[in-house]
Design a protein around this motif. Structure first.
Motif, PDB file in Angstrom:
ATOM      1  N   ASN A 183      29.279   9.964  -4.430  1.00 24.72           N
ATOM      2  CA  ASN A 183      28.318  10.608  -5.317  1.00 24.72           C
ATOM      3  C   ASN A 183      26.912  10.186  -4.882  1.00 24.72           C
ATOM      4  OD1 ASN A 183      26.811  11.691  -7.409  1.00 24.72           O
ATOM      5  ND2 ASN A 183      28.341  11.194  -8.974  1.00 24.72           N
ATOM      6  N   PRO A 184      26.456  10.746  -3.759  1.00 27.27           N
ATOM      7  CA  PRO A 184      25.140  10.343  -3.261  1.00 27.27           C
ATOM      8  C   PRO A 184      24.002  10.658  -4.222  1.00 27.27           C
ATOM      9  CG  PRO A 184      25.994  12.183  -1.989  1.00 27.27           C
ATOM     10  CD  PRO A 184      27.087  11.742  -2.911  1.00 27.27           C
ATOM     11  N   LEU A 185      24.152  11.693  -5.051  1.00 28.18           N
ATOM     12  CA  LEU A 185      23.093  12.024  -6.001  1.00 28.18           C
ATOM     13  C   LEU A 185      22.936  10.930  -7.059  1.00 28.18           C
ATOM     14  CD1 LEU A 185      20.906  13.979  -6.891  1.00 28.18           C
ATOM     15  CD2 LEU A 185      22.645  15.180  -8.244  1.00 28.18           C
ATOM     16  N   ALA A 186      24.055  10.397  -7.564  1.00 24.34           N
ATOM     17  CA  ALA A 186      23.980   9.309  -8.551  1.00 24.34           C
ATOM     18  C   ALA A 186      23.347   8.072  -7.919  1.00 24.34           C
ATOM     19  CB  ALA A 186      25.365   8.984  -9.098  1.00 24.34           C
ATOM     20  N   ARG A 187      23.723   7.766  -6.685  1.00 23.89           N
ATOM     21  CA  ARG A 187      23.126   6.610  -5.998  1.00 23.89           C
ATOM     22  C   ARG A 187      21.635   6.846  -5.765  1.00 23.89           C
ATOM     23  NH1 ARG A 187      26.610   2.527  -3.486  1.00 23.89           N
ATOM     24  NH2 ARG A 187      28.083   2.203  -5.177  1.00 23.89           N
ATOM     25  N   GLU A 188      21.269   8.042  -5.381  1.00 21.22           N
ATOM     26  CA  GLU A 188      19.859   8.374  -5.169  1.00 21.22           C
ATOM     27  C   GLU A 188      19.070   8.245  -6.464  1.00 21.22           C
ATOM     28  OE1 GLU A 188      17.197  12.241  -3.774  1.00 21.22           O
ATOM     29  OE2 GLU A 188      19.295  12.113  -3.182  1.00 21.22           O
ATOM     30  N   ASN A 189      19.609   8.779  -7.545  1.00 16.87           N
ATOM     31  CA  ASN A 189      18.910   8.710  -8.829  1.00 16.87           C
ATOM     32  C   ASN A 189      18.771   7.271  -9.320  1.00 16.87           C
ATOM     33  OD1 ASN A 189      18.358  11.427  -9.053  1.00 16.87           O
ATOM     34  ND2 ASN A 189      20.277  11.881 -10.093  1.00 16.87           N
ATOM     35  N   MET A 190      19.775   6.430  -9.069  1.00 14.25           N
ATOM     36  CA  MET A 190      19.658   5.018  -9.439  1.00 14.25           C
ATOM     37  C   MET A 190      18.578   4.333  -8.610  1.00 14.25           C
ATOM     38  SD  MET A 190      21.379   4.164 -12.022  1.00 14.25           S
ATOM     39  CE  MET A 190      21.021   2.422 -11.836  1.00 14.25           C
ATOM     40  N   ALA A 246      25.991  -2.618  -6.870  1.00 11.00           N
ATOM     41  CA  ALA A 246      25.430  -1.432  -7.534  1.00 11.00           C
ATOM     42  C   ALA A 246      25.351  -1.655  -9.048  1.00 11.00           C
ATOM     43  CB  ALA A 246      26.272  -0.199  -7.220  1.00 11.00           C
ATOM     44  N   ALA A 247      26.386  -2.258  -9.625  1.00 14.90           N
ATOM     45  CA  ALA A 247      26.398  -2.509 -11.068  1.00 14.90           C
ATOM     46  C   ALA A 247      25.333  -3.535 -11.446  1.00 14.90           C
ATOM     47  CB  ALA A 247      27.776  -2.993 -11.507  1.00 14.90           C
ATOM     48  N   ALA A 248      25.289  -4.653 -10.725  1.00 23.50           N
ATOM     49  CA  ALA A 248      24.322  -5.705 -11.053  1.00 23.50           C
ATOM     50  C   ALA A 248      22.894  -5.212 -10.860  1.00 23.50           C
ATOM     51  CB  ALA A 248      24.585  -6.942 -10.192  1.00 23.50           C
ATOM     52  N   SER A 249      22.653  -4.461  -9.804  1.00 22.79           N
ATOM     53  CA  SER A 249      21.306  -3.923  -9.556  1.00 22.79           C
ATOM     54  C   SER A 249      20.915  -2.920 -10.635  1.00 22.79           C
ATOM     55  CB  SER A 249      21.245  -3.247  -8.184  1.00 22.79           C
ATOM     56  OG  SER A 249      21.486  -4.178  -7.164  1.00 22.79           O
ATOM     57  N   GLY A 250      21.875  -2.127 -11.065  1.00 18.93           N
ATOM     58  CA  GLY A 250      21.599  -1.147 -12.117  1.00 18.93           C
ATOM     59  C   GLY A 250      21.248  -1.806 -13.439  1.00 18.93           C
ATOM     60  N   ASN A 303       0.833  -1.199   0.000  1.00 20.63           N
ATOM     61  CA  ASN A 303       0.000   0.000   0.000  1.00 20.63           C
ATOM     62  C   ASN A 303       0.867   1.248   0.000  1.00 20.63           C
ATOM     63  OD1 ASN A 303      -2.406  -1.447   0.085  1.00 20.63           O
ATOM     64  ND2 ASN A 303      -2.296  -1.631   2.315  1.00 20.63           N
ATOM     65  N   MET A 304       2.064   1.115   0.528  1.00 26.37           N
ATOM     66  CA  MET A 304       2.989   2.237   0.609  1.00 26.37           C
ATOM     67  C   MET A 304       4.409   1.689   0.545  1.00 26.37           C
ATOM     68  SD  MET A 304       3.673   4.992   3.713  1.00 26.37           S
ATOM     69  CE  MET A 304       2.272   4.400   4.553  1.00 26.37           C
ATOM     70  N   ALA A 305       5.296   2.453  -0.028  1.00 29.32           N
ATOM     71  CA  ALA A 305       6.707   2.068  -0.066  1.00 29.32           C
ATOM     72  C   ALA A 305       7.546   3.244   0.414  1.00 29.32           C
ATOM     73  CB  ALA A 305       7.113   1.687  -1.486  1.00 29.32           C
ATOM     74  N   ILE A 306       8.542   2.949   1.202  1.00 29.23           N
ATOM     75  CA  ILE A 306       9.487   3.972   1.653  1.00 29.23           C
ATOM     76  C   ILE A 306      10.724   3.825   0.782  1.00 29.23           C
ATOM     77  CG2 ILE A 306      10.923   4.778   3.549  1.00 29.23           C
ATOM     78  CD1 ILE A 306       8.732   3.600   5.425  1.00 29.23           C
ATOM     79  N   ILE A 307      11.004   4.864   0.015  1.00 29.52           N
ATOM     80  CA  ILE A 307      12.136   4.836  -0.902  1.00 29.52           C
ATOM     81  C   ILE A 307      13.224   5.694  -0.275  1.00 29.52           C
ATOM     82  CG2 ILE A 307      12.872   5.272  -3.278  1.00 29.52           C
ATOM     83  CD1 ILE A 307       9.882   4.213  -3.657  1.00 29.52           C
ATOM     84  N   GLY A 308      14.128   5.049   0.444  1.00 31.01           N
ATOM     85  CA  GLY A 308      15.162   5.749   1.204  1.00 31.01           C
ATOM     86  C   GLY A 308      16.512   5.644   0.543  1.00 31.01           C
ATOM     87  N   PRO A 309      16.933   6.671  -0.186  1.00 31.68           N
ATOM     88  CA  PRO A 309      18.210   6.615  -0.902  1.00 31.68           C
ATOM     89  C   PRO A 309      19.414   6.407   0.018  1.00 31.68           C
ATOM     90  CG  PRO A 309      16.936   8.497  -1.631  1.00 31.68           C
ATOM     91  CD  PRO A 309      16.216   7.912  -0.461  1.00 31.68           C
ATOM     92  N   ASP A 310      19.306   6.822   1.272  1.00 35.39           N
ATOM     93  CA  ASP A 310      20.448   6.644   2.163  1.00 35.39           C
ATOM     94  C   ASP A 310      20.756   5.170   2.410  1.00 35.39           C
ATOM     95  OD1 ASP A 310      17.931   6.703   3.501  1.00 35.39           O
ATOM     96  OD2 ASP A 310      18.946   6.901   5.430  1.00 35.39           O
ATOM     97  N   LEU A 311      19.818   4.294   2.087  1.00 30.84           N
ATOM     98  CA  LEU A 311      20.036   2.857   2.261  1.00 30.84           C
ATOM     99  C   LEU A 311      20.998   2.276   1.225  1.00 30.84           C
ATOM    100  CD1 LEU A 311      16.339   1.814   2.965  1.00 30.84           C
ATOM    101  CD2 LEU A 311      18.177   2.143   4.641  1.00 30.84           C
TER     102      LEU A 311
END
Length: 153
Positions: A91-98, A42-46, A25-33
Motif C-alpha cells: 500500500n504505497p499510498l498509505a506509506r506515502e501519506n504517513m 512504521a508503527a512506532a514512527s506513526g 533550507n530545503m527538505a527532500i520528502i521522498g516517499p519511496d524511502l
C-alpha cells in the motif's frame, strides 16, 4: 525541524539540541524511502508522528497556522497508519501519506514545540532501550489524562 537528539549508548542518556540553525533550507520528502520499512518501525514512527501533532496542537505556543497543519497531520495519520503498518509496501499510498503526515507534524511542532510526553519518552527510551514512538505510546494516554488534554479511545 530545529531539534535533534544525540543518544549516548554507553550512559543511556539522550541529549536534546534545539537551535533554528539546524533547520534545513530545503527538505527532500521522498516517499519511496519508506515503502519497505519494517512493520514495527512504521508503527512506532506513526505513533511518534501522532504525538508530535497532538502535542503541537495542545501547546501554549500553538497558533492557527500550527493548529491547521497539526490537525491535517492527525487526520492523515488516523486514515493511513493502520494500512501503512499492516499492508506495508503493498500500500504505497498509505506509506506515502504517513510520510507526508510525519513531515507536517514536524512542521507544526517546529513552531509550537512539544510537551511533557516527549520529554518523558526520551528518558524512558534511553533508560530502557525502548524505541521512541513506543515510549510515546506507553506514556501519552496517562499524561493526557493527567493534564486533561484528550481522551483517546
Amino acid at each position: 525541524t530545529p531539534f535533534a537528539v544525540i543518544t549516548d549508548s554507553d550512559t543511556h542518556i539522550k541529549y536534546p539540541i534545539a537551535d533554528y540553525a539546524l533547520s534545513p533550507n530545503m527538505a527532500i520528502i521522498g516517499p519511496d524511502l519508506v515503502y519497505t520499512m519494517p512493520r514495527g518501525l512504521a508503527a512506532a514512527s506513526g505513533i511518534d508522528s501522532l504525538t508530535h501533532a497532538l502535542e503541537a496542537l495542545a501547546s501554549i505556543l500553538a497558533t492557527p497556522f500550527t493548529d491547521g497543519i497539526a490537525i491535517e497531520a492527525i487526520h492523515m495519520i488516523f486514515e493511513n497508519l493502520e494500512k501503512s503498518v499492516n499492508d506495508g509496501a503493498n500500500n504505497p499510498l498509505a506509506r506515502e501519506n504517513m510520510h507526508y503526515a510525519a513531515t507536517m507534524a514536524g512542521m507544526a511542532f517546529a513552531q509550537a514545540f512539544l510537551g511533557v510526553c516527549h520529554s518523558m519518552a526520551h528518558k524512558l527510551g534511553s533508560a530502557y532501550n525502548i524505541p521512541h514512538g513506543v515510549a510515546n505510546a506507553h506514556l501519552f494516554q496517562n499524561i493526557s489524562d493527567f493534564l486533561g488534554i484528550a481522551k483517546l479511545e
